[in-house]
Write an enzyme that holds these catalytic residues in place. Structure first.
Site, short mmCIF file in Angstrom:
data_model
loop_
_atom_site.label_atom_id
_atom_site.label_comp_id
_atom_site.label_asym_id
_atom_site.label_seq_id
_atom_site.Cartn_x
_atom_site.Cartn_y
_atom_site.Cartn_z
N SER A 15 42.55 71.98 2.35
CA SER A 15 42.08 71.72 3.44
C SER A 15 41.34 70.02 3.05
O SER A 15 40.82 70.54 2.35
CB SER A 15 41.13 73.09 4.00
OG SER A 15 41.12 72.44 4.64
N LYS A 66 45.42 82.31 12.20
CA LYS A 66 44.35 81.89 13.54
C LYS A 66 45.39 82.99 15.10
O LYS A 66 44.33 83.11 15.32
CB LYS A 66 45.86 80.45 14.08
CG LYS A 66 44.98 79.53 13.38
CD LYS A 66 45.39 77.48 13.98
CE LYS A 66 44.87 76.36 13.09
NZ LYS A 66 45.64 75.66 13.47
N ASN A 87 40.37 78.73 16.13
CA ASN A 87 40.93 77.85 14.83
C ASN A 87 39.05 77.50 14.84
O ASN A 87 38.83 77.13 13.50
CB ASN A 87 41.75 76.49 14.97
CG ASN A 87 40.73 75.37 15.95
OD1 ASN A 87 40.31 75.77 17.04
ND2 ASN A 87 40.58 74.20 15.65
N ASP A 103 42.11 72.91 19.11
CA ASP A 103 43.63 72.35 18.65
C ASP A 103 43.63 71.28 19.59
O ASP A 103 44.73 70.46 19.34
CB ASP A 103 44.17 73.54 18.30
CG ASP A 103 44.00 73.59 16.89
OD1 ASP A 103 43.53 73.21 15.66
OD2 ASP A 103 44.92 74.83 15.88
N GLY A 128 59.43 73.64 18.56
CA GLY A 128 58.78 74.67 17.85
C GLY A 128 58.24 75.65 19.67
O GLY A 128 57.85 74.81 20.90
N GLY A 131 52.43 79.93 17.35
CA GLY A 131 51.12 79.71 17.72
C GLY A 131 50.93 78.21 18.04
O GLY A 131 49.86 78.47 18.54
N ALA A 132 51.35 77.40 17.19
CA ALA A 132 50.63 76.05 17.24
C ALA A 132 51.50 75.46 19.13
O ALA A 132 50.19 75.17 19.35
CB ALA A 132 51.22 75.00 16.74
N LEU A 216 52.58 67.47 14.52
CA LEU A 216 51.44 68.28 14.24
C LEU A 216 51.04 68.59 12.85
O LEU A 216 49.66 68.95 12.50
CB LEU A 216 51.10 69.54 15.62
CG LEU A 216 51.51 70.07 16.48
CD1 LEU A 216 51.43 71.47 17.53
CD2 LEU A 216 50.78 68.88 17.07
P1 ATR Z 1 52.84 78.01 13.58
O1 ATR Z 1 51.91 79.38 13.61
O2 ATR Z 1 52.52 77.44 12.86
O3 ATR Z 1 53.33 77.66 15.09
P2 ATR Z 1 54.88 80.36 13.27
O4 ATR Z 1 54.11 81.01 15.29
O5 ATR Z 1 55.36 81.00 12.80
O6 ATR Z 1 54.71 79.28 12.78
O7 ATR Z 1 56.27 79.16 13.84
C1 ATR Z 1 56.89 78.23 13.70
C2 ATR Z 1 58.15 77.56 14.11
O8 ATR Z 1 58.72 76.41 13.55
C3 ATR Z 1 58.85 78.15 16.00
O9 ATR Z 1 59.14 77.97 16.33
C4 ATR Z 1 60.04 78.34 14.75
O10 ATR Z 1 61.49 78.90 15.45
P3 ATR Z 1 61.42 80.21 15.71
O11 ATR Z 1 60.78 80.45 16.88
O12 ATR Z 1 63.22 80.20 16.28
O13 ATR Z 1 61.74 81.22 14.50
C5 ATR Z 1 59.68 77.18 14.75
N1 ATR Z 1 60.76 77.13 12.76
C6 ATR Z 1 60.33 77.01 11.47
N2 ATR Z 1 61.42 76.84 10.70
C7 ATR Z 1 62.68 76.49 11.55
C8 ATR Z 1 63.24 75.74 10.99
N3 ATR Z 1 64.03 75.75 9.63
N4 ATR Z 1 64.69 75.13 12.03
C9 ATR Z 1 63.76 75.82 13.56
N5 ATR Z 1 62.45 75.84 13.72
C10 ATR Z 1 62.33 76.32 12.74
#
Ligand code: ATR
Length: 270
Positions: A15, A66, A87, A103, A128, A131-132, A216
Site C-alpha cells: 500500500s 470494504k 474505505n 472513493d 464491472g 463493490g468498486a 480505478l
Molecule cells: P471490487 O470490490 O474490486 O469491485 P468485486 O466485487 O469482486 O471487486 O467485483 C469484481 C468485478 O470485476 C465484477 O464486476 C467482476 O465481474 P462479475 O460480476 O461477472 O464476476 C469483474 N471481473 C473480475 N474478473 C473479470 C474478468 N476476467 N473478466 C470480466 N470481468 C471480471
C-alpha cells in the site's frame, strides 16, 4: 502524543497510503503515525475491537474488507451506506467506529480538478459491477451525466446496481457485448480483471476520438486496461493514482480537519 492511523487490508504491504498520509501530515504539521495492518478476513471483527482498544484514531480500508467492514461498525455515513462499502473508519474516543466512503468523491475530484473532465451531460460507461462500482456511482450521478451505463460480465449484477441507484439519476445496465457500437465520453474500468493481468472482452468500438479511459486500478507500469485503451488509439488513458491521492486527502480531512495540498503528493507517485 502522536495519534495513530493506518490501513487494513489483506495483503496490504504494497500500500502507498502510508507514504501519502505521512506527506499530508508533514505538510499540515499534524503529529500522526500511519501503519499498514494485514488483517485476514476471519480476524476482521476482532481486529477492529483491538484497534479501538489500542487507541487508534482512524483506519483506511482496502481489499478485501470494504464491504465486510460495514457490518462491524457502529454507524455509517450516508455515502457509505449507499455504496455498501467503507474505505475510511473514524474511531471516536468512546471506541465507537464510524464508517465513511471517500472513493466516489476521490474519483470525481480527480476527474474534474486534475483531468479537467466535465461530468455534467457526459456519456459515461462503467465496466464491472462489484463493490468498486457501487462506491463511485452515487458520486458520479450527483454531477448529472447525460447517462451512466454499467456493463458487466454478469449482467444481473449490473442491473441490481442500476436499480439500487435509479432514483439518483439516469443509470442503466447491460452485458459487455451489448455496448458494441455505442460511444462514450468516459470509460471507467472498475473490474478486478487487471489484478490477474486480464482485460475482459470490451469491444474497441466504445472508444471514440475523444474518449477518456480511466482505470480505478493502478500499477507501476500501464495496467492491462490502460495498455488496451492505448493500443486501440485512446490518447487519454489514466490509472487510478489520482483517485488514490484524492480519496486519501478526503480521509485525512475527516480525521484531522485539514485539507492537504494533493499536488506535491500526486507528483511523488507514478
Ligand atoms: P471490487 O470490490 O474490486 O469491485 P468485486 O466485487 O469482486 O471487486 O467485483 C469484481 C468485478 O470485476 C465484477 O464486476 C467482476 O465481474 P462479475 O460480476 O461477472 O464476476 C469483474 N471481473 C473480475 N474478473 C473479470 C474478468 N476476467 N473478466 C470480466 N470481468 C471480471
Amino acid at each position: 502524543m502522536t495519534d495513530r492511523y493506518g490501513v487494513i487490508g489483506h495483503p496490504v504491504a504494497h500500500s502507498k497510503s502510508p507514504v501519502i498520509h505521512q506527506m499530508f501530515a508533514r505538510q499540515t504539521r499534524q503529529d500522526i503515525s500511519y501503519e499498514t495492518f494485514d488483517v485476514p478476513p476471519d480476524d476482521l471483527r476482532a481486529a477492529l475491537k483491538r484497534f479501538a482498544d489500542d487507541g487508534i484514531k482512524g483506519l483506511n480500508v482496502t481489499v478485501p474488507h470494504k464491504s465486510a467492514v460495514c457490518q462491524f461498525v457502529d454507524t455509517l455515513s450516508g455515502r457509505a451506506r449507499l455504496a455498501g462499502a467503507a474505505n475510511t473508519l473514524i474511531i471516536h474516543r468512546d471506541g465507537k467506529i464510524e464508517g465513511d466512503n471517500t472513493d466516489g468523491i476521490g474519483l470525481v475530484n480527480d476527474l474534474t480538478d486534475d483531468l479537467g473532465f466535465t461530468i455534467e451531460d457526459a456519456r459515461i460507461l462503467i465496466l464491472g459491477a462489484g463493490g468498486a462500482t457501487r462506491g463511485i456511482v452515487p458520486a458520479l450521478l450527483r454531477d448529472l451525466p447525460e447517462n451512466l451505463l454499467i456493463a458487466n460480465r454478469t449482467a444481473e449484477k449490473a442491473r441490481s446496481i442500476a436499480s439500487d441507484f435509479s432514483e439518483l439519476g439516469r443509470v442503466s445496465a447491460c452485458q459487455f457485448n451489448e455496448i458494441e457500437g455505442q460511444q462514450f465520453d468516459l470509460v471507467i474500468n472498475a473490474t478486478s480483471a487487471g489484478l490477474h493481468g486480464d482485460v475482459p472482452p470490451f469491444p474497441e468500438s466504445i472508444l471514440g476520438a475523444d474518449t477518456i479511459c480511466y482505470d480505478l486500478s493502478y500499477a507501476m507500469a500501464d495496467t492491462p486496461f490502460v495498455a488496451w485503451a492505448k493500443a486501440h488509439g485512446c490518447s487519454e488513458a489514466y490509472q487510478g493514482w489520482g483517485m488514490l491521492v484524492r480519496q486519501a486527502a478526503e480521509s485525512f480531512y475527516l480525521w484531522r480537519g485539514h485539507q492537504p495540498d494533493i499536488h506535491p503528493v500526486r507528483r511523488h507517485l507514478p
